[in-house]
Design a protein around this motif. Structure first.
Motif, PDB file in Angstrom:
ATOM      1  N   ARG A  13      19.768  10.052  14.296  1.00 36.43           N
ATOM      2  CA  ARG A  13      19.850  11.204  13.235  1.00 36.43           C
ATOM      3  C   ARG A  13      19.593  10.628  11.947  1.00 36.43           C
ATOM      4  N   GLN A  14      19.579   9.399  11.649  1.00 33.41           N
ATOM      5  CA  GLN A  14      18.978   9.007  10.340  1.00 33.41           C
ATOM      6  C   GLN A  14      17.426   9.350  10.097  1.00 33.41           C
ATOM      7  N   VAL A  15      16.641   9.049  11.462  1.00 35.39           N
ATOM      8  CA  VAL A  15      15.314   9.354  11.665  1.00 35.39           C
ATOM      9  C   VAL A  15      15.094  11.099  11.177  1.00 35.39           C
ATOM     10  N   TYR A  16      15.874  11.812  12.084  1.00 37.19           N
ATOM     11  CA  TYR A  16      15.798  13.114  11.955  1.00 37.19           C
ATOM     12  C   TYR A  16      15.976  13.468  10.227  1.00 37.19           C
ATOM     13  N   ALA A  17      16.984  12.962   9.865  1.00 35.68           N
ATOM     14  CA  ALA A  17      17.329  13.048   8.312  1.00 35.68           C
ATOM     15  C   ALA A  17      16.088  12.946   7.450  1.00 35.68           C
ATOM     16  N   THR A  18      15.458  12.029   7.740  1.00 40.98           N
ATOM     17  CA  THR A  18      14.231  11.538   7.001  1.00 40.98           C
ATOM     18  C   THR A  18      13.038  12.794   7.172  1.00 40.98           C
ATOM     19  N   LEU A  19      12.902  12.907   8.252  1.00 38.20           N
ATOM     20  CA  LEU A  19      12.025  13.954   8.659  1.00 38.20           C
ATOM     21  C   LEU A  19      12.449  15.334   7.992  1.00 38.20           C
ATOM     22  N   LEU A  20      13.708  15.668   8.211  1.00 37.86           N
ATOM     23  CA  LEU A  20      13.894  16.936   7.483  1.00 37.86           C
ATOM     24  C   LEU A  20      13.782  16.846   6.043  1.00 37.86           C
ATOM     25  N   GLN A  21      14.521  15.817   5.521  1.00 39.03           N
ATOM     26  CA  GLN A  21      14.764  15.667   4.133  1.00 39.03           C
ATOM     27  C   GLN A  21      13.280  15.453   3.207  1.00 39.03           C
ATOM     28  N   ASN A  22      12.737  14.353   3.802  1.00 37.16           N
ATOM     29  CA  ASN A  22      11.547  13.865   3.008  1.00 37.16           C
ATOM     30  C   ASN A  22      10.250  14.576   3.473  1.00 37.16           C
ATOM     31  N   TRP A  23      10.296  14.946   4.486  1.00 33.83           N
ATOM     32  CA  TRP A  23       8.889  15.481   4.903  1.00 33.83           C
ATOM     33  C   TRP A  23       8.940  16.875   5.006  1.00 33.83           C
ATOM     34  N   LEU A  24       9.872  17.617   5.738  1.00 29.92           N
ATOM     35  CA  LEU A  24       9.896  18.965   5.734  1.00 29.92           C
ATOM     36  C   LEU A  24      10.707  19.846   4.600  1.00 29.92           C
ATOM     37  N   LYS A  25      11.259  18.978   3.964  1.00 29.94           N
ATOM     38  CA  LYS A  25      12.016  19.389   2.711  1.00 29.94           C
ATOM     39  C   LYS A  25      13.064  20.221   2.892  1.00 29.94           C
ATOM     40  N   ALA A  26      13.736  19.982   3.799  1.00 35.26           N
ATOM     41  CA  ALA A  26      14.990  20.768   4.369  1.00 35.26           C
ATOM     42  C   ALA A  26      16.112  20.143   4.118  1.00 35.26           C
ATOM     43  N   ASP A  27      17.161  20.793   4.197  1.00 32.66           N
ATOM     44  CA  ASP A  27      18.400  20.318   3.643  1.00 32.66           C
ATOM     45  C   ASP A  27      19.027  19.545   5.288  1.00 32.66           C
ATOM     46  N   ALA A  28      18.885  18.355   5.165  1.00 34.85           N
ATOM     47  CA  ALA A  28      19.296  17.604   6.303  1.00 34.85           C
ATOM     48  C   ALA A  28      20.708  17.602   6.751  1.00 34.85           C
ATOM     49  N   THR A  29      21.607  17.608   5.623  1.00 36.75           N
ATOM     50  CA  THR A  29      22.884  17.701   6.058  1.00 36.75           C
ATOM     51  C   THR A  29      23.310  18.873   6.742  1.00 36.75           C
ATOM     52  N   GLN A  30      22.728  19.945   6.163  1.00 41.46           N
ATOM     53  CA  GLN A  30      23.069  21.370   6.709  1.00 41.46           C
ATOM     54  C   GLN A  30      22.517  21.436   8.436  1.00 41.46           C
ATOM     55  N   VAL A  31      21.508  21.065   8.484  1.00 38.91           N
ATOM     56  CA  VAL A  31      20.690  20.926   9.924  1.00 38.91           C
ATOM     57  C   VAL A  31      21.619  20.125  10.758  1.00 38.91           C
ATOM     58  N   LEU A  32      21.860  18.968  10.498  1.00 40.89           N
ATOM     59  CA  LEU A  32      22.486  17.856  11.353  1.00 40.89           C
ATOM     60  C   LEU A  32      23.921  17.990  11.243  1.00 40.89           C
ATOM     61  N   GLY A  33      24.531  18.763  10.439  1.00 42.08           N
ATOM     62  CA  GLY A  33      26.119  19.034  10.289  1.00 42.08           C
ATOM     63  C   GLY A  33      26.711  17.634   9.841  1.00 42.08           C
ATOM     64  N   ALA A  34      26.152  16.837   9.280  1.00 44.70           N
ATOM     65  CA  ALA A  34      26.802  15.636   8.701  1.00 44.70           C
ATOM     66  C   ALA A  34      25.776  14.761   7.857  1.00 44.70           C
ATOM     67  N   ARG A  35      26.195  14.104   7.164  1.00 48.14           N
ATOM     68  CA  ARG A  35      25.103  13.326   6.161  1.00 48.14           C
ATOM     69  C   ARG A  35      24.623  11.986   7.034  1.00 48.14           C
ATOM     70  N   PHE A  36      23.650  11.737   7.165  1.00 49.36           N
ATOM     71  CA  PHE A  36      22.823  10.564   7.639  1.00 49.36           C
ATOM     72  C   PHE A  36      22.066  10.034   6.539  1.00 49.36           C
ATOM     73  N   ALA A  37      22.008   8.906   6.160  1.00 44.96           N
ATOM     74  CA  ALA A  37      21.222   8.356   5.115  1.00 44.96           C
ATOM     75  C   ALA A  37      19.879   8.450   5.672  1.00 44.96           C
ATOM     76  N   PRO A  38      18.739   8.932   4.737  1.00 44.57           N
ATOM     77  CA  PRO A  38      17.385   9.167   5.269  1.00 44.57           C
ATOM     78  C   PRO A  38      16.959   7.692   5.080  1.00 44.57           C
ATOM     79  N   LEU A  39      15.812   7.351   5.704  1.00 48.15           N
ATOM     80  CA  LEU A  39      14.834   6.091   5.482  1.00 48.15           C
ATOM     81  C   LEU A  39      13.938   6.374   4.493  1.00 48.15           C
ATOM     82  N   GLN A  40      13.006   5.458   4.367  1.00 48.59           N
ATOM     83  CA  GLN A  40      12.083   5.638   3.300  1.00 48.59           C
ATOM     84  C   GLN A  40      10.502   5.782   3.766  1.00 48.59           C
ATOM     85  N   PHE A  41      10.410   5.699   5.124  1.00 44.36           N
ATOM     86  CA  PHE A  41       9.056   5.727   5.481  1.00 44.36           C
ATOM     87  C   PHE A  41       8.023   6.815   5.059  1.00 44.36           C
ATOM     88  N   VAL A  42       8.701   8.200   4.868  1.00 42.44           N
ATOM     89  CA  VAL A  42       7.875   9.236   4.423  1.00 42.44           C
ATOM     90  C   VAL A  42       8.874   9.674   3.200  1.00 42.44           C
TER      91      VAL A  42
END
Lengths: 477, 399
Positions: free
Chosen positions: B370-399
């Motif tokens: 879910r950290q990977v998902y958070a990265t994809l949502l937050q950094n790539w798709l510019k979406a609110d990852a916490t809202q989508v995943l229901g909890a906060r997962f620290a994003p990674l930096q690959f994108v």
């Protein structure tokens, strides 16, 4: 009793009216209808015994003395069971589908479908699955407590929820957790500590190869446990009793049944409370709960009529009853269930099918809409469904290659007979009234006239029947 | 058979409707109506549990060679990525991407209390639920819910398949499944359906029947929209004639014709290699490699590779030790691969799995998926990852 009300009753307590039997219902009073539905379902159902003899030989040790005590199979045998089970599970699926279509015990099969989703188990062992299905069909209208006890001791459920691994030294909480969360209390009505303690009480609950319940004394934790505020040297049976003693269990089941039978979205809590109190007081008598629901003042309310999205099974079986047809390759029905999102004996997980709007997406809706035309006019079905690795164990393209010609033979006689005397002008509205449960909707007559075959009276009836099924309205009951 | 289908269809196709598109879709036709600057995410699901250790190979690890006397891929045969790692020999195109800085590998991705049932573990990956919870919406479906508030737009996420999987099912909005654009168009194109839905009086109440009408009209208009758009400009790239090759060509054509899709989802398999793993994995990888290499080249030639991110995952990896049938059994943690022209971090993103620290013979996860998902949502798709995943997962930096 109005046509709409009779149809509502038949859809909610069964799989909709069978066109051929309509005259049996048309003139009954509301009370008489419900009495007939119950008495039609009163006989004990036939046991669907489809497991291959070779599997039974392996698992039950039939005729092979000395094998009775075996507790496991070797790898070769496991492989054989898996392979044969796959075919037999398909047979069981189709057998049940036929019963839903043809049996007069509509209420029993419908409630069995409810319990099948409630006590959801995915298990590739055909013997265990047919045993569990038999429990739910036998006890579908009986006592919930007994049903719960029987299901909890079934090989299918114990295996599916890993209770074989629940041992005194290493408790496995899966079984205890799901019994509380999904079968009785529902989330938020127990603590993590309750789960841990209940798991200890279920240690040693196991089964023999032939599916019989078997208590492994040496694996059992005989110590004292505290569960839901009560302390004692509880056994598994005691835990089930403790859960049944909680009014919340009656409430949880009642609410779920209300969603299944009445309305998935509008659920008045006061109504649930009243029903649940009655259910609890009756000692969990399922038929009494059904009486209370069906005999209520609100069962036929407009907001509850035509408000439910049919599950794929309800849709398909309902079509078979309305427009009797025989499939050239009945096994294609399993593929269809897959494409529509509900395969009997393969619930998505232990929580069962979520239902409601989750049945509908672009692909499933278009398939639902095209189905009546495909059946009646020999359309092509070229479907690629997703693979199921739990079932196929990596064998490639299992489902794909087994797809056979999709063709069906429709018997139009009951339909033609039913609409025989109707004047031309009244035909489309009358067919719509027979097929739709949406009371206010009127079919767009001009469109339907343009898209039905007017070359003969028979064709007119047949094509109007099909086109009115190929509508959003027909997806509801 | 009482009615011949063809006669019937001829009789009923009098009213050939003109291209029909409701207002809600027209309003969204302009690109950029979703706030991700035309970025595209492609999720490639490797179904069946791909054997990660024979994909990204620890070529200097004695435990690996000891536990897999028959199945291990020799150091000389593996395509060398780093001094200690190599790629499966069938993945030469992926090695090129790796060497060019267009690929990243994240090892030991998984989740707590891993489940070894395909179905269940795939559910967990597709919904992004905790292992003990049963969620009925997919993570990308909830992305649609969050992005398209009040405005349904099924073409925002497409699954290249005949049926829609859980990953793309949101609460209010669901993606669209299509095997190919023409087929979807032909199956939806029905004069009867078009005329029928046109005649429907739109009601304001949110009755279930309106939900069905809405889905039906969206499907018909989406099928039209995708067909008309992609007709104008389809990919001229050369793709292998395999299933996956065709699927990637379909995706390339849709991307190049500027449809308003930001997520594509497709599956490849079955990687459930209990027996005879070598042949099966080799064949599946060859197909995957050729399709991905063609796709990357096509996107590069059209200057779109920088907008694309391809991510692979599998519901679990396999056990470290080989079994007695020339295969491997269900395991736990696995790697994920990311490919694209805009990676911020490339190559090996973290350490190879620690084979000396196993849990009952299985790899232990280091990164929650879910950290990977958070990265994809937050950094790539510019979406609110916490809202989508229901909890906060620290994003990674690959994108």
């Amino acid at each position: 009793m109005s046509q709409l009300r009779i149809q509502h009753l038949l859809w909610r307590t069964g799989f909709g009216p069978a066109t051929a039997d309509w005259s049996q219902w048309a003139n009954l009073s509301e009370k008489a209808c419900w009495q007939k539905i119950k008495s039609d379902a009163s006989a004990a159902p036939e046991y669907f015994d489809v497991a291959d003899n070779a599997i039974k030989g392996l698992l039950m040790g039939a005729g092979q003395a000395g094998q009775m005590q075996r507790e496991s199979l070797d790898n070769e045998e496991k492989k054989r069971v898996r392979k044969q089970s796959r075919d037999d599970l398909q047979t069981l699926n189709l057998r049940w589908l036929d019963a839903m279509t043809h049996s007069k015990a509509q209420l029993r099969e419908k409630m069995a479908l409810f319990w099948h989703g409630h006590f959801a188990s995915r298990n590739i062992n055909i013997l265990y699955q047919q045993q569990l299905l038999d429990i739910t069909r036998q006890q579908a209208l009986g006592n919930f407590g007994e049903l719960l006890r029987a299901v909890s001791k079934s090989a299918a459920m114990l295996a599916f929820l890993n209770n074989q691994q629940n041992k005194k030294e290493h408790p496995n909480e899966n079984f205890a957790r799901e019994v509380m969360e999904l079968f009785t209390l529902g989330r938020g009505n127990y603590s993590e500590q309750d789960v841990k303690e209940a798991a200890r009480a279920f240690t040693g609950w196991s089964f023999r190869l032939n599916g019989e319940f078997f208590f492994r004394r040496r694996e059992h934790d005989y110590g004292s446990k505290t569960i839901l505020g009560k302390t004692g040297n509880f056994e598994g049976e005691d835990v089930l009793d403790l859960l049944l003693a909680q009014p919340q269990t009656a409430r949880f089941i009642t609410r779920k049944l209300y969603k299944f039978l009445v309305n998935e979205e509008k659920i008045p809590e006061a109504r649930i409370t009243e029903l649940a109190n009655g259910f609890f007081k009756s000692g969990y008598d399922i038929t009494q709960l059904l009486d209370a629901i069906v005999g209520s003042s609100w069962f036929h309310d407009a907001e509850n009529t035509g408000a439910k999205i049919k599950s794929p099974i309800e849709l398909w079986v309902g079509m078979r009853r309305a427009m009797p047809f025989e499939m050239e390759n009945p096994e294609n029905q399993v593929l269809l269930q897959k494409a529509l999102g509900q395969v009997l004996l393969f619930p998505p997980n232990v929580a069962g099918w979520p239902g409601g709007k989750t049945w509908i997406d672009s692909s499933s809706l278009m398939l639902r809409l095209r189905l009546p035309q495909m059946i009646a006019f020999q359309g092509d079905l070229d479907l690629h469904t997703k693979t199921d690795d739990d079932q196929q164990m990596g064998e490639m393209e299992g489902m794909r290659n087994r797809q056979k010609r999709f063709a069906a033979k429709t018997d139009w006689q009951p339909v033609l007979k039913r609409f025989k005397g109707i004047p031309d002008k009244e035909l489309i509205p009358q067919i719509a009234r027979a097929l739709w449960q949406t009371p206010v909707a009127t079919p767009p007559l001009a469109v339907l006239e343009r898209h039905t075959d007017q070359s003969s009276r028979e064709k007119q009836i047949e094509t109007a029947f099909v086109q009115l099924m190929a509508t959003p309205e027909y997806q509801l009951c | 058979m009482l009615i011949k289908r063809r006669d019937f269809l001829q009789n009923t196709s009098l009213a050939t409707a003109a291209l029909w598109m409701p207002r809600f879709l027209k309003g969204l036709e302009t690109p950029g109506s979703i706030a991700n600057n035309g970025r595209i995410l492609i999720v490639l699901q490797l179904s069946g549990g791909n054997d990660g250790l024979n994909t990204v190979i620890p070529t200097r690890n004695d435990i690996y060679y000891r536990e897999r006397p028959k199945l291990a891929i020799a150091r000389e045969t593996a395509l060398q990525l780093t001094d200690e790692t190599g790629l499966h020999p069938a993945l030469s195109g992926l090695k090129n991407l790796f060497d060019q800085g267009q690929m990243a590998i994240l090892n030991s991705v998984g989740y707590p209390n891993p489940d070894r049932s395909h179905f269940r573990s795939m559910d967990i990956w597709q919904t992004a639920s905790p292992a003990q919870d049963y969620w009925t919406t997919g993570w990308l479906g909830r992305y649609l819910d969050a992005q398209c508030q009040g405005r349904s737009r099924p073409t925002a996420a497409l699954e290249i398949d005949d049926t829609l999987g859980l990953a793309l099912k949101g609460k209010d909005i669901k993606g669209l499944a299509l095997q190919d654009v023409k087929r979807l168009y032909e199956s939806a194109k029905s004069p009867y359906f078009e005329a029928y839905i046109k005649a429907k009086q739109v009601q304001q109440e949110a009755a279930p029947v309106d939900y069905l009408y809405k889905t039906m009209s969206e499907t018909l208009s989406s099928a039209d929209y995708l067909f008309e758009k992609s007709k104008a400009k389809s990919s001229t790239g050369t793709y292998p004639g395999t299933g996956l090759g065709k699927d990637f060509k379909t995706i390339a054509s849709l991307i190049l014709s500027d449809v308003d899709t930001s997520v594509y989802y497709l599956s490849h398999g079955s990687f459930d290699t209990h027996v005879n793993q070598q042949n099966q994995q080799q064949r599946l990888f060859q197909e995957m490699n050729d399709a991905l290499a063609a796709f990357a080249a096509d996107m590069t030639n059209n200057n779109r590779w920088k907008d694309v991110l391809v991510v692979t995952f599998s519901e679990f990896g396999r056990r470290v030790a080989q079994n007695a049938s020339g295969g491997t059994d269900h395991g736990t943690a696995n790697h994920m691969m990311m490919m694209g022209g805009a990676l911020k971090e490339k190559g090996m993103l973290n350490a190879m799995p620690d084979l000396s620290n196993l849990s009952e013979g299985d790899l232990q996860y280091q990164v929650d998926f879910r950290q990977v998902y958070a990265t994809l949502l937050q950094n790539w798709l510019k979406a609110d990852a916490t809202q989508v995943l229901g909890a906060r997962f620290a994003p990674l930096q690959f994108v």
